[in-house]
Design a protein around this motif. Structure first.
Motif, PDB file in Angstrom:
ATOM      1  N   MET A   1       0.907  -1.046  -0.051  1.00 27.92           N
ATOM      2  CA  MET A   1      -0.036  -0.147  -0.068  1.00 27.92           C
ATOM      3  C   MET A   1       0.977   1.270  -0.001  1.00 27.92           C
ATOM      4  SD  MET A   1      -3.358   0.397   0.359  1.00 27.92           S
ATOM      5  CE  MET A   1      -4.472   1.929   0.262  1.00 27.92           C
ATOM      6  N   LEU A   2       0.289   2.315  -0.467  1.00 30.13           N
ATOM      7  CA  LEU A   2       1.246   3.421  -0.823  1.00 30.13           C
ATOM      8  C   LEU A   2       1.018   4.412   0.634  1.00 30.13           C
ATOM      9  CD1 LEU A   2       0.000   4.960  -4.259  1.00 30.13           C
ATOM     10  CD2 LEU A   2       2.105   3.669  -3.587  1.00 30.13           C
ATOM     11  N   SER A   3       2.208   4.815   0.902  1.00 30.62           N
ATOM     12  CA  SER A   3       2.063   5.707   2.093  1.00 30.62           C
ATOM     13  C   SER A   3       1.264   7.004   1.939  1.00 30.62           C
ATOM     14  CB  SER A   3       3.738   6.143   2.571  1.00 30.62           C
ATOM     15  OG  SER A   3       4.062   7.281   1.527  1.00 30.62           O
ATOM     16  N   ARG A   4       0.974   7.643   2.943  1.00 30.35           N
ATOM     17  CA  ARG A   4      -0.014   8.612   2.884  1.00 30.35           C
ATOM     18  C   ARG A   4       0.599  10.039   2.099  1.00 30.35           C
ATOM     19  NH1 ARG A   4      -3.388  10.477   7.867  1.00 30.35           N
ATOM     20  NH2 ARG A   4      -4.603   8.710   7.219  1.00 30.35           N
ATOM     21  N   LYS A   5       1.832  10.192   2.450  1.00 24.44           N
ATOM     22  CA  LYS A   5       2.657  11.346   1.621  1.00 24.44           C
ATOM     23  C   LYS A   5       2.748  10.946   0.037  1.00 24.44           C
ATOM     24  CE  LYS A   5       5.812  12.967   5.099  1.00 24.44           C
ATOM     25  NZ  LYS A   5       7.328  13.089   5.446  1.00 24.44           N
ATOM     26  N   THR A   6       2.984   9.730  -0.350  1.00 24.94           N
ATOM     27  CA  THR A   6       3.164   9.553  -1.681  1.00 24.94           C
ATOM     28  C   THR A   6       1.723   9.732  -2.253  1.00 24.94           C
ATOM     29  OG1 THR A   6       4.778   7.629  -1.436  1.00 24.94           O
ATOM     30  CG2 THR A   6       3.547   7.450  -3.264  1.00 24.94           C
ATOM     31  N   THR A   7       0.624   9.332  -1.641  1.00 23.60           N
ATOM     32  CA  THR A   7      -0.983   9.467  -2.094  1.00 23.60           C
ATOM     33  C   THR A   7      -1.183  10.797  -2.342  1.00 23.60           C
ATOM     34  OG1 THR A   7      -1.509   7.252  -0.965  1.00 23.60           O
ATOM     35  CG2 THR A   7      -3.236   9.015  -1.668  1.00 23.60           C
ATOM     36  N   TYR A   8      -0.763  11.741  -1.347  1.00 22.00           N
ATOM     37  CA  TYR A   8      -1.021  13.115  -1.304  1.00 22.00           C
ATOM     38  C   TYR A   8      -0.151  13.696  -2.606  1.00 22.00           C
ATOM     39  CZ  TYR A   8      -3.560  13.435   3.067  1.00 22.00           C
ATOM     40  OH  TYR A   8      -4.440  13.094   3.767  1.00 22.00           O
ATOM     41  N   PHE A   9       1.017  13.201  -2.752  1.00 15.98           N
ATOM     42  CA  PHE A   9       1.893  13.756  -3.901  1.00 15.98           C
ATOM     43  C   PHE A   9       1.319  13.442  -5.325  1.00 15.98           C
ATOM     44  CE2 PHE A   9       5.312  13.077  -6.929  1.00 15.98           C
ATOM     45  CZ  PHE A   9       5.904  14.327  -7.010  1.00 15.98           C
ATOM     46  N   LEU A  10       0.819  12.045  -5.425  1.00 17.76           N
ATOM     47  CA  LEU A  10      -0.015  11.721  -6.643  1.00 17.76           C
ATOM     48  C   LEU A  10      -1.274  12.475  -6.930  1.00 17.76           C
ATOM     49  CD1 LEU A  10       0.718   8.062  -6.498  1.00 17.76           C
ATOM     50  CD2 LEU A  10       1.878   9.530  -7.967  1.00 17.76           C
ATOM     51  N   LEU A  11      -1.886  12.703  -5.794  1.00 18.28           N
ATOM     52  CA  LEU A  11      -3.205  13.414  -6.016  1.00 18.28           C
ATOM     53  C   LEU A  11      -2.954  15.147  -6.518  1.00 18.28           C
ATOM     54  CD1 LEU A  11      -5.314  12.298  -3.105  1.00 18.28           C
ATOM     55  CD2 LEU A  11      -5.769  12.069  -5.662  1.00 18.28           C
ATOM     56  N   ALA A  12      -1.720  15.650  -5.821  1.00 19.09           N
ATOM     57  CA  ALA A  12      -1.478  16.976  -6.148  1.00 19.09           C
ATOM     58  C   ALA A  12      -0.828  17.131  -7.600  1.00 19.09           C
ATOM     59  CB  ALA A  12      -0.346  17.466  -5.067  1.00 19.09           C
TER      60      ALA A  12
END
Length: 63
Positions: A1-12
């Motif tokens: 599973m992706l980390s929270r920071k990676t998920t936010y980065f991809l959404l941004a």
């Protein structure tokens, strides 16, 4: 599973891509000043479109 920071980065990155893909001026894709031929007019005659007044655009200095 992706980390929270990676998920936010991809959404941004995805949001930035959507926002930036909508930038630009609405209008024809022809060069400015290019003449167009009215196909409904009789051969040998051309009609010019009335020119719209030039309005400054926010990003014009970059172009």
């Amino acid at each position: 599973m992706l980390s929270r920071k990676t998920t936010y980065f991809l959404l941004a990155i995805a949001a930035a891509g959507i926002v930036l893909s909508g930038c630009g001026r609405k209008g024809d894709l022809d060069r400015p000043g290019a003449t167009t031929i009215n196909r409904k007019a009789a051969p040998g005659t051309t009609e010019k479109k009335p020119e719209a007044p030039e309005r400054p655009f926010l990003l014009d200095p970059l172009l």
